[in-house]
Design a protein around this motif. Structure first.
Motif, PDB file in Angstrom:
ATOM      1  N   THR A 203     -13.346   9.732 -19.597  1.00  0.00           N
ATOM      2  CA  THR A 203     -12.683   9.991 -18.326  1.00  0.00           C
ATOM      3  C   THR A 203     -12.776   8.778 -17.408  1.00  0.00           C
ATOM      4  O   THR A 203     -11.795   8.393 -16.758  1.00  0.00           O
ATOM      5  CB  THR A 203     -13.307  11.214 -17.635  1.00  0.00           C
ATOM      6  OG1 THR A 203     -13.116  12.366 -18.453  1.00  0.00           O
ATOM      7  CG2 THR A 203     -12.666  11.464 -16.280  1.00  0.00           C
ATOM      8  N   ALA A 204     -13.958   8.169 -17.355  1.00  0.00           N
ATOM      9  CA  ALA A 204     -14.156   7.006 -16.485  1.00  0.00           C
ATOM     10  C   ALA A 204     -13.287   5.830 -16.925  1.00  0.00           C
ATOM     11  O   ALA A 204     -12.629   5.182 -16.094  1.00  0.00           O
ATOM     12  CB  ALA A 204     -15.628   6.607 -16.482  1.00  0.00           C
TER      13      ALA A 204
ATOM     14  N   THR B 176     -14.705  10.772  -6.524  1.00  0.00           N
ATOM     15  CA  THR B 176     -15.634  10.760  -7.654  1.00  0.00           C
ATOM     16  C   THR B 176     -17.070  10.581  -7.172  1.00  0.00           C
ATOM     17  O   THR B 176     -17.993  11.257  -7.646  1.00  0.00           O
ATOM     18  CB  THR B 176     -15.266   9.635  -8.631  1.00  0.00           C
ATOM     19  OG1 THR B 176     -13.937   9.850  -9.108  1.00  0.00           O
ATOM     20  CG2 THR B 176     -16.222   9.605  -9.812  1.00  0.00           C
TER      21      THR B 176
ATOM     22  N   GLY C  13      -9.683   6.521 -16.209  1.00  0.00           N
ATOM     23  CA  GLY C  13      -9.438   6.413 -14.778  1.00  0.00           C
ATOM     24  C   GLY C  13      -9.262   4.978 -14.330  1.00  0.00           C
ATOM     25  O   GLY C  13      -8.406   4.666 -13.487  1.00  0.00           O
TER      26      GLY C  13
ATOM     27  N   SER D 143     -10.611  11.932   0.690  1.00  0.00           N
ATOM     28  CA  SER D 143     -11.472  12.048  -0.487  1.00  0.00           C
ATOM     29  C   SER D 143     -12.259  13.354  -0.499  1.00  0.00           C
ATOM     30  O   SER D 143     -12.737  13.774  -1.551  1.00  0.00           O
ATOM     31  CB  SER D 143     -12.445  10.860  -0.534  1.00  0.00           C
ATOM     32  OG  SER D 143     -11.754   9.637  -0.653  1.00  0.00           O
TER      33      SER D 143
ATOM     34  N   PRO E  30      -9.423   8.284  -5.220  1.00  0.00           N
ATOM     35  CA  PRO E  30     -10.092   8.776  -6.428  1.00  0.00           C
ATOM     36  C   PRO E  30     -11.527   8.278  -6.546  1.00  0.00           C
ATOM     37  O   PRO E  30     -12.404   9.011  -7.011  1.00  0.00           O
ATOM     38  CB  PRO E  30      -9.221   8.230  -7.570  1.00  0.00           C
ATOM     39  CG  PRO E  30      -7.900   7.958  -6.954  1.00  0.00           C
ATOM     40  CD  PRO E  30      -8.191   7.545  -5.546  1.00  0.00           C
TER      41      PRO E  30
ATOM     42  N   PRO F  37     -18.611  12.036 -14.361  1.00  0.00           N
ATOM     43  CA  PRO F  37     -17.520  11.999 -15.346  1.00  0.00           C
ATOM     44  C   PRO F  37     -17.979  11.403 -16.659  1.00  0.00           C
ATOM     45  O   PRO F  37     -18.852  10.527 -16.705  1.00  0.00           O
ATOM     46  CB  PRO F  37     -16.468  11.116 -14.669  1.00  0.00           C
ATOM     47  CG  PRO F  37     -17.238  10.266 -13.715  1.00  0.00           C
ATOM     48  CD  PRO F  37     -18.371  11.124 -13.226  1.00  0.00           C
TER      49      PRO F  37
ATOM     50  N   ALA G  63     -13.033  13.672 -10.828  1.00  0.00           N
ATOM     51  CA  ALA G  63     -12.594  12.319 -11.155  1.00  0.00           C
ATOM     52  C   ALA G  63     -11.258  12.331 -11.885  1.00  0.00           C
ATOM     53  O   ALA G  63     -10.333  11.578 -11.550  1.00  0.00           O
ATOM     54  CB  ALA G  63     -13.651  11.615 -12.002  1.00  0.00           C
TER      55      ALA G  63
ATOM     56  N   GLU H  55     -21.633  16.131 -10.479  1.00  0.00           N
ATOM     57  CA  GLU H  55     -20.598  16.083 -11.507  1.00  0.00           C
ATOM     58  C   GLU H  55     -20.344  14.637 -11.904  1.00  0.00           C
ATOM     59  O   GLU H  55     -19.682  13.885 -11.194  1.00  0.00           O
ATOM     60  CB  GLU H  55     -19.316  16.734 -10.978  1.00  0.00           C
ATOM     61  CG  GLU H  55     -18.208  16.814 -11.990  1.00  0.00           C
ATOM     62  CD  GLU H  55     -16.979  17.462 -11.392  1.00  0.00           C
ATOM     63  OE1 GLU H  55     -17.047  18.661 -11.086  1.00  0.00           O
ATOM     64  OE2 GLU H  55     -15.962  16.773 -11.213  1.00  0.00           O
TER      65      GLU H  55
ATOM     66  N   ALA I 263     -18.236  13.740  -5.627  1.00  0.00           N
ATOM     67  CA  ALA I 263     -18.490  14.750  -6.657  1.00  0.00           C
ATOM     68  C   ALA I 263     -19.844  14.532  -7.316  1.00  0.00           C
ATOM     69  O   ALA I 263     -20.558  15.492  -7.633  1.00  0.00           O
ATOM     70  CB  ALA I 263     -17.381  14.720  -7.708  1.00  0.00           C
TER      71      ALA I 263
ATOM     72  N   SER J 251     -12.627  17.797 -14.224  1.00  0.00           N
ATOM     73  CA  SER J 251     -13.508  17.120 -13.277  1.00  0.00           C
ATOM     74  C   SER J 251     -12.722  16.615 -12.070  1.00  0.00           C
ATOM     75  O   SER J 251     -11.512  16.394 -12.134  1.00  0.00           O
ATOM     76  CB  SER J 251     -14.213  15.949 -13.955  1.00  0.00           C
ATOM     77  OG  SER J 251     -13.278  14.951 -14.304  1.00  0.00           O
TER      78      SER J 251
ATOM     79  N   THR K  40      -7.624  11.341  -9.926  1.00  0.00           N
ATOM     80  CA  THR K  40      -7.013  10.114 -10.450  1.00  0.00           C
ATOM     81  C   THR K  40      -5.640  10.395 -11.051  1.00  0.00           C
ATOM     82  O   THR K  40      -4.671   9.661 -10.809  1.00  0.00           O
ATOM     83  CB  THR K  40      -7.922   9.469 -11.517  1.00  0.00           C
ATOM     84  OG1 THR K  40      -9.201   9.196 -10.941  1.00  0.00           O
ATOM     85  CG2 THR K  40      -7.318   8.167 -12.016  1.00  0.00           C
TER      86      THR K  40
END
Length: 310
Positions: free
Chosen positions: A266-267, A251, A270, A12, A247, A262, A87, A260, A254, A85, A91
């Motif tokens: 995006t979330a 995330t 994902g 990760s 992922p 998301p 994320a 960062e 991040a 991003s 992903t």
């Protein structure tokens, strides 16, 4: 299981280390593979040299092709992190098992059941949602998130090609000569990319070299090496599903280390992608890494080295 969890955490960190580096993405990818080869090479040449005799010319060409595909995967994925991003990138690049299933069906005449089909549909829909969501607003740099998401998908397709190229050869060839050829071919492929971009290979500050080594030692050895070891003790289905934590872990890191967060689109995309991968991975005709068994029931155990590549 504890070792497997630690490996997922190590992997990760890859996207964070890549984002921290100021070097061109192709250079970062090249040194990650080169230093991983440098860490593995002495052991292989010192204790496993005789195993290279098992490599036929056909196997050598297949392993070389797998390395080229792996190089394309790294080049595309590393560059995607400069545009979208963490994320979204991590992903989307994890969709490679879906492309393996599709490729196995089209090229190897392997069957896929309804769960795999459903997983493919979910993954494609989720990937489309992520690619269309929050364009240009995914990271705090000027760029096009759609380009980054597309590059991540290209990386996933290349990773799928890498898995397909290595499936048959690993049934005949020991893992050590195989990965040595693959990593060498991959490094040379990335060296060509670096040359095409006219990027400098030297002249980087000490901080960059620390990041290069960290990528090789952390996500490379402590991540993928431990996963490959765990496959000897834990069912591949469990490993495949556990890998979905990468992922999520990336995330979270991040958010904590890069501030960062998301976007909503995006979330949600994902979550749909992870659901699709989970559905495909838990299929009865799947080995847990996206590789489906042959319709004649003669499928073999999955290749530990090609289960995951990021």
């Amino acid at each position: 299981m504890l070792a497997l969890a630690g490996a997922v955490i190590a992997m990760s960190t890859a996207s964070i280390l890549i984002r921290w580096s100021a070097a061109p993405s192709s250079v970062v990818a090249f040194y990650r593979v080169l230093f991983t080869l440098a860490l593995v090479g002495p052991f292989v040449l010192g204790q496993r040299r005789s195993e290279f005799r098992t490599l036929s010319r056909r196997d050598l060409l297949s392993a070389t092709a797998a390395g080229i595909a792996l190089g394309i995967h790294f080049a595309a994925w590393f560059e995607s992190l400069a545009w979208t991003s963490v994320a979204a990138s991590v992903t989307l690049v994890q969709t490679q098992p879906v492309f393996v299933a599709i490729g196995a069906y089209l090229l190897l005449d392997e069957r896929i059941d309804r769960r795999i089909v459903g997983g493919i549909v979910l993954t494609v829909c989720g990937a489309a949602a992520m690619t269309l969501a929050d364009p240009g607003a995914a990271i705090a740099v000027e760029g096009d998130a759609r380009l980054g998401n597309t590059l991540a998908l290209v990386g996933a397709v290349a990773a799928g090609a890498y898995v397909l190229a290595g499936r048959s050869i690993r049934q005949r060839v020991s893992v050590f000569p195989y990965v040595t050829v693959v990593y060498t071919s991959c490094a040379l492929t990335l060296l060509v990319v670096v040359g095409a971009q006219d990027a400098a290979l030297l002249g980087y500050p000490p901080r960059e070299w620390v990041l290069f080594v960290a990528l090789a030692a952390g996500p490379g050895l402590l991540g993928h090496t431990v996963v490959n070891w765990a496959l000897e003790h834990v069912r591949s289905t469990v490993v495949g599903i556990t890998m979905l934590g990468e992922p999520v872990g990336a995330t979270i890191l991040a958010v904590l280390l890069l501030a960062e967060v998301p976007g909503t689109g995006t979330a949600l995309g994902g979550v749909i992608v992870l659901g699709g991968i989970y559905l495909a991975s838990t299929s009865r005709s799947s080995d847990g890494t996206g590789e489906v068994r042959r319709s004649d029931g003669g499928g073999e155990d999955p290749d530990p080295e090609t289960a995951k590549v990021d």
